[in-house]
Design an enzyme around this catalytic site. Structure first.
Site, PDB file in Angstrom:
ATOM      1  CE1 TYR A   1      48.234  35.311  76.852  1.00  0.00           C
ATOM      2  CE2 TYR A   1      46.336  36.791  76.957  1.00  0.00           C
ATOM      3  CZ  TYR A   1      46.976  35.680  76.418  1.00  0.00           C
ATOM      4  OH  TYR A   1      46.348  34.935  75.451  1.00  0.00           O
TER       5      TYR A   1
ATOM      6  CG  ASP B   1      51.168  34.364  68.390  1.00  0.00           C
ATOM      7  OD1 ASP B   1      50.246  33.841  67.749  1.00  0.00           O
ATOM      8  OD2 ASP B   1      51.296  35.601  68.528  1.00  0.00           O
TER       9      ASP B   1
END
Length: 254
Positions: free
Chosen positions: A109, A51
């Site tokens: 992540y 994003d």
């Protein structure tokens, strides 16, 4: 030949990875630079749709090319054409059937939390600031509720394009680095905003707002929990995992 690029980028001024007509994206800048270097239009396959504002330390992207530039030299040559906030770190030859997205076997992540009372000028785009005291042991206890193969429907945002909500959560570690608290999350795959919602759930646990039992109940009901989607600026794609047989040169296996 099929080339795999490992990219590093600062997501602050990008509207995510995927190409968009009216917005600056990682894919758009990368394809423009490859066109300048190779003299051909290439179709990039990125490992995930990060994003706006999300950063990457080691983002894999693959493409086919007829160039005569040696595979391991493409990254060096490409950096001449890339902007300052996007750079290629490595390039290598892969099997033709390899795809950076569909060949993935898992991802890691990290989410960076800055524990400080006053605002930061240096880290405002690179971490989420928390002014409250955090109980890291409660966060670690709550993290065990996520481990294993489970349906993560309760930990995604509306708009997820992944039709399979079942993922294997392999590991969650929480590390203290001075003022920073870094959450590392490794899973077979991630739903839309899943990493940021999990980080938000653990942050809530550290503040006494939720418990591991409440997190387990979300798995039972499948309903979206109360944890916020933490801001994109604290999220980093650290690593994507592939099987060694995808690499034509075994020494390139990561």
């Amino acid at each position: 030949m099929k080339i795999l690029l490992y990219l590093e980028y600062d997501g602050t001024d990008f509207h995510g990875f995927q190409r968009q007509k009216e917005e600056r994206t990682v894919q758009g800048e990368l394809e423009k630079a490859l066109r300048q270097l190779l003299g051909e239009d290439v179709q990039i396959s990125g490992s995930s749709r990060t994003d706006s504002g999300v950063h990457a330390r080691c983002y894999p992207a693959s493409f086919m090319t007829d160039t005569t530039i040696p595979p391991n030299k493409i990254a060096v040559a490409l950096n001449r054409y890339l902007p300052r906030d996007l750079k290629a770190q490595e390039s290598m030859l892969m099997r033709d059937e390899f795809d950076a997205r569909f060949s993935s076997k898992g991802k890691t992540y990290s989410y960076r939390i800055l524990r400080r009372q006053n605002p930061s000028a240096l880290y405002r785009n690179y971490a989420y600031q928390v002014r409250h005291a955090l109980d890291t042991e409660k966060m670690r206890e709550a993290s065990t509720a996520f481990l294993g193969t489970k349906d993560f429907s309760g930990f995604k945002s509306v708009g997820s394009s992944d039709s399979n909500p079942v993922k294997k959560m392999r590991d969650i570690t929480i590390v203290e680095e001075g003022e920073f608290l870094v959450i590392h999350i490794t899973a077979s795959g991630f739903l839309y905003n899943m990493a940021r919602i999990i980080a938000g759930s653990l942050l809530d646990a550290g503040m006494g707002r939720t418990t591991g039992e409440e997190i387990l109940n979300i798995f039972l009901t499948g309903e979206r929990g109360k944890a916020m989607v933490l801001p994109a600026r604290g999220l980093y794609l650290e690593k994507v995992y592939y099987e060694p047989e995808n690499y034509l040169n075994p020494s390139d296996f990561r």
